[in-house]
Design an enzyme around this catalytic site. Structure first.
Site, PDB file in Angstrom:
ATOM      1  N   GLN A 487       0.705 -11.155   5.261  1.00 53.62           N
ATOM      2  CA  GLN A 487      -0.322 -10.875   4.260  1.00 53.62           C
ATOM      3  C   GLN A 487       0.355 -10.505   2.950  1.00 53.62           C
ATOM      4  O   GLN A 487       1.006  -9.467   2.848  1.00 53.62           O
ATOM      5  CB  GLN A 487      -1.213  -9.733   4.743  1.00 53.62           C
ATOM      6  CG  GLN A 487      -2.348  -9.379   3.808  1.00 53.62           C
ATOM      7  CD  GLN A 487      -3.228  -8.305   4.402  1.00 53.62           C
ATOM      8  OE1 GLN A 487      -3.949  -8.537   5.365  1.00 53.62           O
ATOM      9  NE2 GLN A 487      -3.145  -7.110   3.843  1.00 53.62           N
ATOM     10  N   SER A 490       0.070  -6.677  -1.540  1.00 49.52           N
ATOM     11  CA  SER A 490       0.605  -5.582  -2.360  1.00 49.52           C
ATOM     12  C   SER A 490       1.722  -6.045  -3.277  1.00 49.52           C
ATOM     13  O   SER A 490       2.475  -6.968  -2.964  1.00 49.52           O
ATOM     14  CB  SER A 490       1.135  -4.470  -1.445  1.00 49.52           C
ATOM     15  OG  SER A 490       0.087  -3.885  -0.703  1.00 49.52           O
ATOM     16  N   SER A 522       4.696  -7.105   5.934  1.00 45.60           N
ATOM     17  CA  SER A 522       5.153  -7.136   7.324  1.00 45.60           C
ATOM     18  C   SER A 522       5.295  -8.586   7.786  1.00 45.60           C
ATOM     19  O   SER A 522       4.491  -9.448   7.426  1.00 45.60           O
ATOM     20  CB  SER A 522       4.154  -6.411   8.231  1.00 45.60           C
ATOM     21  OG  SER A 522       3.975  -5.084   7.826  1.00 45.60           O
ATOM     22  N   GLU A 605      -8.471  -5.296   8.526  1.00 48.50           N
ATOM     23  CA  GLU A 605      -7.224  -4.551   8.701  1.00 48.50           C
ATOM     24  C   GLU A 605      -7.502  -3.087   8.967  1.00 48.50           C
ATOM     25  O   GLU A 605      -6.911  -2.472   9.848  1.00 48.50           O
ATOM     26  CB  GLU A 605      -6.356  -4.700   7.451  1.00 48.50           C
ATOM     27  CG  GLU A 605      -5.043  -3.953   7.522  1.00 48.50           C
ATOM     28  CD  GLU A 605      -4.232  -4.075   6.241  1.00 48.50           C
ATOM     29  OE1 GLU A 605      -3.081  -3.630   6.251  1.00 48.50           O
ATOM     30  OE2 GLU A 605      -4.745  -4.601   5.246  1.00 48.50           O
ATOM     31  N   GLU A 723      -6.116   8.649   0.610  1.00 44.78           N
ATOM     32  CA  GLU A 723      -6.840   8.914  -0.634  1.00 44.78           C
ATOM     33  C   GLU A 723      -7.750   7.757  -1.019  1.00 44.78           C
ATOM     34  O   GLU A 723      -8.881   7.964  -1.486  1.00 44.78           O
ATOM     35  CB  GLU A 723      -5.846   9.214  -1.758  1.00 44.78           C
ATOM     36  CG  GLU A 723      -5.132  10.549  -1.632  1.00 44.78           C
ATOM     37  CD  GLU A 723      -4.079  10.560  -0.526  1.00 44.78           C
ATOM     38  OE1 GLU A 723      -3.746  11.651  -0.036  1.00 44.78           O
ATOM     39  OE2 GLU A 723      -3.597   9.468  -0.138  1.00 44.78           O
TER      40      GLU A 723
END
Length: 739
Positions: A487, A490, A522, A605, A723
């Site tokens: 994936q 990020s 990953s 996810e 958060e």
């Protein structure tokens, strides 16, 4: 979340809530503090009895409503939310315990009929004092003292566990007005409920055979937890309402992120309290050991933590919440009183921390549901079990659940790898059918259930939003484990703020050219394909101009550089894209629709990561508790607190599943579970290090606690930080205004 689960229970909760609004009322309650403390029943008691709300759980043959303990918990939950004053909770507890006795005895039948008719009652467990039972001239007599206990001053009938001279526990019905009985009213902490102490001097008592002490204690804890859940829910509702209207610095304070996060945590703790209360009541229908485990979990999670939860609410109200005129202090005092009523919460945690206790049984029985479907699943699994896989899978070759070969192919072709996917890739299985499949897999532990790994997050997006050609190309090979995925979301400058990504996709003839960098990816070092987010329109708003691409990881211009984490492992990677060509047919949907596809992928996810709690997270703590022995209460207490949190999250998941089985949509369980699991992982690893002591100085894989701790951030941060999840809960679930 209310304790109620079924539609009928929700209606019962609403009925009790309406009664509390009409007949309780905090203004009226404030005018009756002295009368309540003296043990006077509130004026509404006859009306409550008339509606049968105090006896919903008692058998009809004795004048009750013939409901269940869960129905009684719904009544108590709503009464707790409305802070209904008086002896309802003690009376319901006493009636529920008496209903477990031998109802063929005339004394038991008379007692149940009296409670159903409106006589108030209270329960005294053997540990609540020192009451001794002995033979008198006319029968059994009780002597000794007990208390303080909730509802004792207002009780007309007492249910007492007493010890004989031989140390045996026997149970008795004791009339509060009988000779030799003295009840002394005490000054209550909870101003809405009386507290008293009992003195007995050879008081005549009626035996109640058939009551089990552990069962009685579990019933009491479950119903107290239900009231605690109602109080916690009141705190959430009123805090959120206040944060929406109170203004400072020219804007509602609900826009302040610090308060949003505190409100979200208040909501999470409230949801877990309700789930554990529901589980404790549910546990009464299971074995004695399972009931004990569920009750102990509720004692720790719902009751023991309630005073601090109310204080958290108070701090969000500010100084106004600390005034006598504000209702919060009344809820706070009741929370303190409820926590005191069950005894030290540390004792409950230590009991739950026995390393030899089994795990909580969250089995959902579906033996009579869809027998033809079950038979088909069983036949397909049996056929697959006769086959063998031959080679490591592309996704995670080191684990058996990713291996490929005839067995996995058979399971994939039967739709049993990810059965909730639509046919022909899955079975479009309903929640009930998914549970049936789970049960059939569990019956065959020798049959390894395949996993898609990362592809489980990506494939549903491809099947839903992709083209026919994409589905044709990727679905079956992915299901069979022949394709590995990563994936590519990020970036160094766009982690949690994913929409701020800067990787560019520039349109060229026949496709797109990708320039940029991804990080924390990953499996990129072995993936065949990746799901990539890239900005297709730099002029559009940041959430709008994003495309979702399927990228062949062998394409020229892609460079993968492993990232070595603090654990020393290389689980993550940086991925660089230098003029990487992606053909048009590998764009999923429209060029600027990638953000909605990404949200779907991340939702999958987060659900998957929240489900990690199903794995055994306490193994190292359990091993430490066994080595330390029963004398080391600190390790057992820590283990018990971890188990209570684990069981609350598990109960939340079961409730969500049962709700879906009843046809309801998904609730906030996945968001609550994600945060709860992350906090649990942090707690477990921290405790394991503390109790490992000097052994934690030795690394190199020789100390499991160190290894688990160094791997912890991957689980806590993966799928979005705590958060970020708190932001989602605050704005999308609680409805607090965005900044």
């Amino acid at each position: 979340m209310v304790v109620a689960l079924t539609d009928e229970q929700v209606q019962l909760t609403d009925t009790m809530a309406g009664f509390a609004r009409r007949h309780g009322g905090l203004e009226l309650t404030r005018s009756q503090f002295d009368a309540i403390a003296a043990g006077h029943r509130p004026d509404f008691w006859p009306a409550l009895v008339n509606q049968g709300l105090h006896a919903v759980h008692l058998p009809e043959e004795f004048g009750g409503q013939g409901g269940t303990l869960a129905d009684a918990a719904c009544v108590i939950d709503a009464a707790g939310y409305g802070l209904l004053p008086g002896p309802l909770l003690p009376t319901v507890i006493a009636g529920a315990v008496v209903a477990t006795a031998d109802t063929d005895r005339p004394g038991t039948r008379a007692l149940l009929a009296g409670i159903a008719d409106g006589r108030t009652a209270a329960l005294l467990l053997p540990g609540d004092g020192e009451i001794r039972a002995g033979a008198g001239a006319q029968g059994w007599e009780l002597s000794g003292s007990a208390g303080p206990q909730l509802g004792l001053s207002s009780a007309q009938q007492l249910v007492v566990g007493a010890k004989t001279a031989a140390g045996e526990t026997l149970w008795f019905a004791l009339d509060a007005s009988a000779p030799g009985v003295t009840v002394q009213a005490q000054s209550p902490t909870d101003l809405t409920r009386d507290v008293g102490t009992l003195e007995c001097d050879r008081a005549p008592a009626e035996p109640l055979p058939g009551i089990d002490e552990r069962t009685a204690r579990g019933i009491a804890v479950g119903l107290i937890a239900a009231e605690a859940a109602g109080i916690a829910r009141w705190c959430v509702d009123n805090v959120v309402a206040y944060l929406k209207v109170r203004e400072q610095f020219g804007r509602p304070i609900g826009t302040f992120q610090a308060l949003q996060h505190k409100a979200a945590m208040l909501f999470i703790n409230s949801e877990l309290a309700a789930a554990s209360a529901w589980d404790a009541v549910r546990g009464a229908g299971q074995s004695a050991v399972q009931h004990h485990i569920a009750a102990a979990g509720a004692a720790v999670t719902a009751i023991g933590g309630l005073p601090e939860l109310v204080v958290d609410a108070l701090t969000m109200f500010g100084a106004i919440g600390y005034t006598w005129e504000h209702d919060l202090h009344l809820y706070w005092k009741r929370a303190i009183s409820l926590a005191a009523a069950i005894g030290p919460v540390t004792d409950w945690a230590r009991a739950l921390g026995d390393p030899d206790l089994p795990g909580r049984d969250f089995t959902i029985e579906l033996t009579a549901v869809e027998p033809d479907f079950r038979a088909g699943v069983a036949a397909a699994l049996d056929a697959a079990a006769a086959l063998r896989n031959e080679r490591p899978g592309r996704q995670n070759p080191e684990y058996a659940e990713y291996w490929t070969g005839p067995q996995r192919t058979a399971l994939a072709d039967a739709g049993l790898v990810v059965p909730y996917l639509p046919a022909p890739w899955g079975l479009d299985a309903s929640p009930a059918q998914q549970l049936i499949i789970d049960e059939e897999y569990d019956k065959r532990p020798h049959l390894v259930r395949p996993s898609l790994g990362i592809a489980q997050w990506i494939l549903p997006t491809v099947l839903t939003a992709g083209s026919d050609a994409q589905r044709e190309r990727f679905a079956v090979p992915t299901m069979r484990g022949e394709i590995g995925w990563c994936q590519l979301f990020s970036e160094p400058g766009a982690g949690s703020d994913l929409a701020a990504l800067s990787t560019r996709a520039t349109k060229v003839d026949g496709g797109w050219v990708i320039q940029g960098q991804k990080v924390w990816t990953s499996s990129a070092q072995r993936a065949d394909w990746g799901a990539l987010l890239a900005r297709t329109d730099p002029e559009a708003k940041k959430h709008k101009g994003i495309g979702y691409f399927l990228v062949d990881m062998s394409t020229p211009g892609i460079r993968v550089r492993p990232l070595r984490t603090a654990s020393g492992d290389e689980h993550f990677n940086e991925v660089f894209f230098d003029d990487v060509f992606v053909p048009d047919e590998m764009l999923v949907g429209e060029p600027t629709a990638g953000w909605s596809h990404a949200l779907a992928t991340m939702a999958n996810e987060r659900v998957a990561i929240g489900a990690y709690v199903k794995l055994d997270k306490e193994s190292e703590l359990r091993a430490l508790a066994r080595r330390a022995g029963a004398a080391d209460v600190t390790v057992r207490r820590a283990l018990g607190e971890v188990r209570a949190a684990t069981n609350a999250i598990g109960a939340l998941a079961v409730r969500d599943t049962l709700g879906r089985l009843a046809g309801h949509g998904p609730g906030p369980a996945s968001s609550v579970g994600k945060v709860g699991t992350a906090l649990l992982v942090r707690r477990v690893t921290a405790d394991a290090l503390v109790f490992s002591g000097r052994a934690a100085m030795v690394g190199g894989g020789e100390q499991p606690a160190v290894g688990q701790s160094l791997m912890m951030p991957a689980e806590v941060i993966g799928g979005g930080t705590i958060e970020i999840q708190l932001n989602i809960i605050a704005t999308m679930i609680l409805g607090l205004p965005r900044n």
